[in-house]
Design an enzyme around this catalytic site. Structure first.
Site: not given
Ligand code: PNW
Length: 489
Positions: A83, A127, A172, A306, A308, A385
């Site tokens: 991706r 992106h 996102e 995505n 995290y 992601e």
């Molecule tokens: C995503 N937040 O970004 C993106 O899709 C990627 O480009 C990035 O490198 C990755 O997650 C890791 O950060 C985010 O503040 C950036 O909640 C900030 C946030 C969430 C996702």
């Protein structure tokens, strides 16, 4: 480990897609090469104080010149899919009109090399690297940007649609709209709450308009098109079951998740979120037919998620120790991405944290996937992601990168993904973020998310232990013992 390993009873379905992800501005570098125009991230990162250490998109990981070696590395890891995103300013330096053939040629070479190596290309059209001239004309808060995005999508699809089935329009949109136009921590760095909500709508409208032109082209040319969008849905949990905390969770869930899934999956903005935002905007930017375009013409063939970390929120900070208040998320009176919900407090719940300060709790991923499977029955889901930043270093003794915390993160999240598949969730693939360390936006090169380490002095790539471990996951189709991390084969 190679011959002995088994899937330990955690076997993914045959055909499950295993990939890794990157984004153009985060890896390509070469920001002025071959006619590329200026993006909002070039401008933003060149502005003093906007990124840590003043880091910019040059040279990043120099992938524009090293793509062939990087694809060889992907093949070595056994990736089934890659991706990546396409840099709009390489294709249309002014964001509209004139097409830069050299930009198209780069992605042509990239895609052909992936295909020659048996790796499926999974492009994302946007992106975050909006051409600066479009921002100068108003950016995403301006309706015209949605039409310009559709024009750009048509150009890219005409050039690459013959070889690519799986496309995502946006990555996102929550980040584009709220980090870019409300919090201002991302490009273009504006702090205008009303504009940020208009940006949400025009991003989603851009998705629908792009879907229209791509589907038309696919139908005329007999191409197979599997079209999606990538959303950073998360689970928002109330800190306690007190009414104020439950209400805070409803509001944040509305802004983060339902403001996007409402139009995309159900054809309407959620009434409670519209009411929450009444003091900020009246949604008069929504015109007749827009929601049809987003929900019907832009109907998702698949949804990328995505993930995290989960969030816990409270109605007020009262009684919560200061050490439990999430610094990055709480506005302390300053600008916030949570427009209209500035009083909501984000609370740490005692889980171990990554280098981003994000708590590690894989039940968040299963909760997100279970909810979406219920909300959109049958919609194919992909984790587009998932990963974590840690302070990785190359071991001076053996030249390896022993990122045991990342192995553990991937292990627990893959187990969560596997468990929901067992419960019937149509999850068809998983992409690790990221293939390699890269430009982590406002954090510059200080945060390393890669399963491959990048030495920014030499541009040398070193597969981390997590990369070899993931490679073994792919090879076996299951989860190997984490205690027995395969080294460099
Ligand atoms: C995503 N937040 O970004 C993106 O899709 C990627 O480009 C990035 O490198 C990755 O997650 C890791 O950060 C985010 O503040 C950036 O909640 C900030 C946030 C969430 C996702």
């Amino acid at each position: 480990a190679q011959t002995q390993s088994s899937t330990n009873g955690v076997a993914f379905p045959a055909g499950f897609l295993w990939g890794a992800a990157t984004a153009s501005f985060q890896i390509e570098g070469a920001t002025t090469a071959d006619g590329r125009g200026v993006s909002i991230w070039d401008t933003f990162s060149a502005t003093p104080g906007k990124t840590l250490n003043g880091d910019t998109g040059d040279p990043a990981t120099d992938h524009y010149y090293r793509y062939a070696d990087d694809i060889a590395l992907m093949k070595r890891l056994g990736l089934g899919a890659y991706r990546f995103s396409i840099a709009w300013p390489r294709i249309q330096p002014d964001g509209k009109g004139k097409i830069n053939q050299a930009g198209i040629d780069f992605y042509d070479r990239l895609v052909d090399t992936l295909l020659e190596n048996g790796i499926e290309p999974w492009p994302t059209l946007y992106h975050w690297d909006l051409p600066q001239p479009l921002e100068d004309d108003g950016g995403w808060p301006a309706r015209d940007t949605a039409s310009r995005f559709a024009d750009y999508a048509a150009v890219v699809y005409a050039a690459l649609g013959d070889r690519i089935t799986n496309w995502a329009t946006l990555n996102e949109p929550w980040c584009s709209a709220f980090l870019g136009y409300a919090l201002g921590a991302h490009a273009p760095g504006r702090q205008e709450p009303a504009s940020s909500v208009a940006a949400v709508h025009h991003l989603l409208l851009g998705h629908g308009l792009a879907a229209r032109v791509m589907r038309e082209h696919a139908a005329q040319s007999g191409y197979e098109l599997n079209l999606g969008l990538v959303h950073n849905q998360t689970v928002v949990r109330p800190h306690t079951d007190a009414h104020a905390d439950v209400e805070a969770a409803r509001r944040i869930d509305g802004l983060r998740n339902r403001l996007f899934t409402g139009p995309l999956l159900h054809g309407a903005y959620p009434e409670d979120v519209v009411a929450d935002l009444a003091g900020i905007t009246d949604f008069s930017f929504v015109r007749d037919g827009d929601l049809h375009e987003i929900n019907q013409v832009g109907k998702l063939d698949m949804l990328g998620i995505n993930f995290y970390n989960p969030s816990w929120v409270a109605g007020s900070a009262e009684g919560i120790p200061a050490s439990a208040l999430e610094d990055g998320e709480n506005s302390h009176g300053g600008p916030t991405p949570w427009v209209g919900a500035e009083d909501v407090v984000f609370v740490h719940h005692g889980f171990p944290q990554t280098a981003m300060g994000w708590e590690i709790d894989a039940t968040g991923l299963s909760d997100v996937l279970l909810r979406l499977a219920e909300e959109a029955p049958g919609l194919p889901l992909y984790v587009t992601e998932n990963g974590a930043a840690f302070d990785d270093e190359v071991d001076q003794n053996d030249g390896a990168v022993h990122d045991t915390e990342r192995v553990s993160y991937l292990n627990t999240h893959l187990r969560a993904a596997h468990s929901v598949i067992e419960s019937g969730v149509p999850l068809h693939g998983y992409f690790a973020w990221s293939l390699m360390d890269n430009f982590e936006w406002a954090w510059g090169y200080s945060k390393r998310f890669g399963i491959v380490h990048v030495d920014y002095e030499t541009q040398q790539r070193t597969v981390k232990d997590s990369g070899w471990w993931y490679s073994e996951v792919i090879r076996s189709g299951g989860i190997p013992d984490t205690s027995d991390i395969p080294g460099r084969p």
